[in-house]
Design a protein around this motif. Structure first.
Motif, PDB file in Angstrom:
ATOM      1  N   LEU A 286       0.834  -1.207   0.000  1.00 41.05           N
ATOM      2  CA  LEU A 286       0.000   0.000   0.000  1.00 41.05           C
ATOM      3  C   LEU A 286       0.869   1.258   0.000  1.00 41.05           C
ATOM      4  CD1 LEU A 286      -2.824  -1.055   2.491  1.00 41.05           C
ATOM      5  CD2 LEU A 286      -3.077  -0.658   0.032  1.00 41.05           C
ATOM      6  N   ALA A 287       1.957   1.228   0.763  1.00 44.20           N
ATOM      7  CA  ALA A 287       2.870   2.365   0.763  1.00 44.20           C
ATOM      8  C   ALA A 287       3.533   2.541  -0.602  1.00 44.20           C
ATOM      9  CB  ALA A 287       3.931   2.175   1.851  1.00 44.20           C
ATOM     10  N   ALA A 288       3.888   1.429  -1.249  1.00 45.57           N
ATOM     11  CA  ALA A 288       4.480   1.515  -2.579  1.00 45.57           C
ATOM     12  C   ALA A 288       3.467   2.056  -3.594  1.00 45.57           C
ATOM     13  CB  ALA A 288       4.977   0.127  -3.014  1.00 45.57           C
ATOM     14  N   LEU A 289       2.218   1.661  -3.468  1.00 46.73           N
ATOM     15  CA  LEU A 289       1.167   2.163  -4.354  1.00 46.73           C
ATOM     16  C   LEU A 289       0.991   3.672  -4.186  1.00 46.73           C
ATOM     17  CD1 LEU A 289      -0.978   0.967  -6.366  1.00 46.73           C
ATOM     18  CD2 LEU A 289      -2.571   1.027  -4.435  1.00 46.73           C
ATOM     19  N   GLU A 290       1.078   4.124  -2.956  1.00 45.86           N
ATOM     20  CA  GLU A 290       0.955   5.556  -2.687  1.00 45.86           C
ATOM     21  C   GLU A 290       2.127   6.336  -3.286  1.00 45.86           C
ATOM     22  OE1 GLU A 290       0.258   8.291   1.311  1.00 45.86           O
ATOM     23  OE2 GLU A 290      -0.336   6.174   1.319  1.00 45.86           O
ATOM     24  N   ARG A 291       3.327   5.798  -3.172  1.00 45.85           N
ATOM     25  CA  ARG A 291       4.484   6.461  -3.774  1.00 45.85           C
ATOM     26  C   ARG A 291       4.335   6.530  -5.292  1.00 45.85           C
ATOM     27  NH1 ARG A 291       7.259   3.260  -0.001  1.00 45.85           N
ATOM     28  NH2 ARG A 291       7.801   1.742  -1.606  1.00 45.85           N
ATOM     29  N   MET A 292       3.849   5.453  -5.893  1.00 42.11           N
ATOM     30  CA  MET A 292       3.648   5.431  -7.334  1.00 42.11           C
ATOM     31  C   MET A 292       2.647   6.498  -7.765  1.00 42.11           C
ATOM     32  SD  MET A 292       2.445   2.208  -9.718  1.00 42.11           S
ATOM     33  CE  MET A 292       3.904   1.268  -9.260  1.00 42.11           C
ATOM     34  N   ARG A 294       2.065   9.320  -6.307  1.00 42.07           N
ATOM     35  CA  ARG A 294       2.703  10.642  -6.217  1.00 42.07           C
ATOM     36  C   ARG A 294       3.643  10.890  -7.394  1.00 42.07           C
ATOM     37  NH1 ARG A 294       1.645  12.673  -1.210  1.00 42.07           N
ATOM     38  NH2 ARG A 294       1.097  11.176   0.433  1.00 42.07           N
ATOM     39  N   GLU A 295       4.288   9.837  -7.854  1.00 41.17           N
ATOM     40  CA  GLU A 295       5.225   9.983  -8.971  1.00 41.17           C
ATOM     41  C   GLU A 295       4.515  10.118 -10.320  1.00 41.17           C
ATOM     42  OE1 GLU A 295       7.589   6.504  -8.640  1.00 41.17           O
ATOM     43  OE2 GLU A 295       8.606   7.137  -6.786  1.00 41.17           O
ATOM     44  N   ARG A 296       3.457   9.340 -10.523  1.00 41.06           N
ATOM     45  CA  ARG A 296       2.797   9.285 -11.828  1.00 41.06           C
ATOM     46  C   ARG A 296       1.483  10.055 -11.893  1.00 41.06           C
ATOM     47  NH1 ARG A 296       3.150   2.784 -13.141  1.00 41.06           N
ATOM     48  NH2 ARG A 296       5.401   2.512 -12.817  1.00 41.06           N
ATOM     49  N   GLY A 297       0.939  10.387 -10.750  1.00 44.61           N
ATOM     50  CA  GLY A 297      -0.369  11.052 -10.714  1.00 44.61           C
ATOM     51  C   GLY A 297      -1.504  10.103 -10.432  1.00 44.61           C
ATOM     52  N   VAL A 298      -1.414   8.863 -10.938  1.00 46.63           N
ATOM     53  CA  VAL A 298      -2.434   7.838 -10.702  1.00 46.63           C
ATOM     54  C   VAL A 298      -1.763   6.495 -10.475  1.00 46.63           C
ATOM     55  CG1 VAL A 298      -4.241   8.985 -12.065  1.00 46.63           C
ATOM     56  CG2 VAL A 298      -2.697   7.363 -13.175  1.00 46.63           C
ATOM     57  N   ALA A 299      -2.460   5.602  -9.757  1.00 47.66           N
ATOM     58  CA  ALA A 299      -1.982   4.237  -9.556  1.00 47.66           C
ATOM     59  C   ALA A 299      -3.187   3.352  -9.293  1.00 47.66           C
ATOM     60  CB  ALA A 299      -0.995   4.160  -8.394  1.00 47.66           C
ATOM     61  N   LEU A 300      -3.067   2.081  -9.691  1.00 44.96           N
ATOM     62  CA  LEU A 300      -4.170   1.133  -9.553  1.00 44.96           C
ATOM     63  C   LEU A 300      -3.692  -0.097  -8.801  1.00 44.96           C
ATOM     64  CD1 LEU A 300      -6.995   0.077 -10.170  1.00 44.96           C
ATOM     65  CD2 LEU A 300      -6.194  -0.569 -12.455  1.00 44.96           C
ATOM     66  N   GLY A 301      -4.359  -0.382  -7.677  1.00 44.95           N
ATOM     67  CA  GLY A 301      -4.010  -1.530  -6.858  1.00 44.95           C
ATOM     68  C   GLY A 301      -5.103  -2.580  -6.865  1.00 44.95           C
ATOM     69  N   LEU A 302      -4.706  -3.825  -6.597  1.00 40.45           N
ATOM     70  CA  LEU A 302      -5.642  -4.932  -6.525  1.00 40.45           C
ATOM     71  C   LEU A 302      -5.398  -5.742  -5.265  1.00 40.45           C
ATOM     72  CD1 LEU A 302      -7.761  -6.951  -7.700  1.00 40.45           C
ATOM     73  CD2 LEU A 302      -5.847  -8.086  -8.880  1.00 40.45           C
ATOM     74  N   GLY A 303      -6.438  -5.895  -4.462  1.00 42.25           N
ATOM     75  CA  GLY A 303      -6.448  -6.898  -3.408  1.00 42.25           C
ATOM     76  C   GLY A 303      -7.126  -8.119  -3.995  1.00 42.25           C
TER      77      GLY A 303
END
Length: 342
Positions: A286-292, A294-303
């Motif tokens: 989740l922390a890595a998704l948040e960093r992504m 911030r870097e790219r503007g958007v990120a998509l995660g899957l549980g």
């Protein structure tokens, strides 16, 4: 000397006199109350209508028909719309309406916040529905901006779908496709397979799409199984995407690192957060998704596979996102245009 009989009658007369005097005071008080009520009635304005009567022409104001109460924005997902459905061999399936409306827009989650320039994260929770108790826990605890991917093999869907819509969740249907390790990794008897002819795969796709109504699109995964073998064959994989696009549906590819869908509106997962599904790993992802984001503007995660631990960690993480300047957004708000269309 006073008369003896008069002396005896004196107390009785006094009592009678006192009784009459008290009765007089009583009626005096009653008369005063009546007079005060009459004066008050004259000072108060007369009502425009009597109970059960229409207002007089002089006082009537035509306000027009009372509009129906609109649901709070972002709190209720639209119910299935007949204009967005057509009959299929296994149940009603999505279609594009004659006026161009699509399911990916009609059933989208409506965030309360206006669009902003903050980094955005979409979070999809997979495997929802096979366990009704855990599914209800997810609907009750997770923020509605989380997207629910409903397992098509679930049996008790009506109650779950009603609860999810009442809270404003955006939904996907989980699409079973032949995965790495098949047939040991069983994706069910309605999965799209590399060994089937196009007609058989089309029929299976229609079965999945007809399991329930009111979703924005499909997720190419059934729990942790992500259809790697089926996606490796371009023609059947593209045909599936073409069918989704033609029905006004989006497609989410659950294989991190692959390009965005070529034939359908959609996006590819950036990070699967629950592999393995322990608290420490989930929190790190989740922390890595948040960093992504911030870097790219958007990120998509899957549980990928719903569990109480996964629900609890996503809920805690999402509660602090706004304070960290990040917005949780639905998948429908970050679609990529198809790269190629036939």
């Amino acid at each position: 000397m006073p008369n003896a009989s008069a002396g005896k009658a004196g107390p009785v007369a006094v009592k009678r006199m006192r009784g009459w005097r008290g009765l007089g005071w009583f009626w005096l008080v009653v008369a005063a109350v009546v007079a005060l009520a009459a004066v008050t009635a004259k000072l108060l304005p007369e009502p425009d209508t009597a109970p059960g009567m229409a207002p007089s022409p002089a006082s009537a104001v035509d306000l027009g028909p009372v509009p129906p109460a609109a649901p709070p924005l972002g709190h209720v997902t639209a119910a299935p719309d007949a204009e967005l459905l057509e009959a299929g061999p296994h149940g009603a399936v999505p279609r594009i309406a004659v006026n161009g409306r699509t399911s990916m827009r009609a059933y989208a989650h409506r965030p309360e916040d206006p669009p902003s320039q903050r980094p955005r994260i979409a979070m999809i929770l997979g495997g929802v529905g096979l366990n009704p108790g855990i599914a209800e826990q997810a609907v009750q605890q997770l923020p509605p901006a989380v997207v629910l991917a409903i397992n098509p093999y679930s049996q008790r869907l009506p109650a779950l779908l009603a609860q999810a819509r009442s809270r404003g969740f955006e939904m996907l249907v989980a699409l079973p496709m032949e995965s790495r390790g098949h047939p040991q990794n069983d994706v069910g008897d309605r999965a799209l397979l590399t060994t089937l002819d196009p007609a058989a795969n089309r029929d299976r796709l229609l079965w999945v799409l007809g399991r329930f109504q009111g979703y924005v699109g499909a997720l190419g995964a059934l729990g942790p199984l992500r259809g790697e073998r089926f996606a490796a064959l371009s023609e059947p994989f593209w045909a599936m995407q073409d069918s989704l696009r033609a029905r006004g549906l989006l497609y989410v590819d659950a294989r991190p690192g692959v390009p965005h869908p070529e034939r359908a509106w959609g996006r590819t997962i950036d990070i699967v957060i629950d592999e393995p599904a322990d608290r420490g790993t989930i929190d790190l992802n989740l922390a890595a998704l948040e960093r992504m984001a911030r870097e790219r503007g958007v990120a998509l995660g899957l549980g990928s596979d719903i569990t109480p631990i996964l629900i609890e960690r996503i809920t805690r993480w999402a509660a602090g996102l706004e304070g960290r300047g990040v917005m949780l957004a639905p998948i429908s708000s970050m679609l990529q245009r198809p790269v190629a269309q036939p």
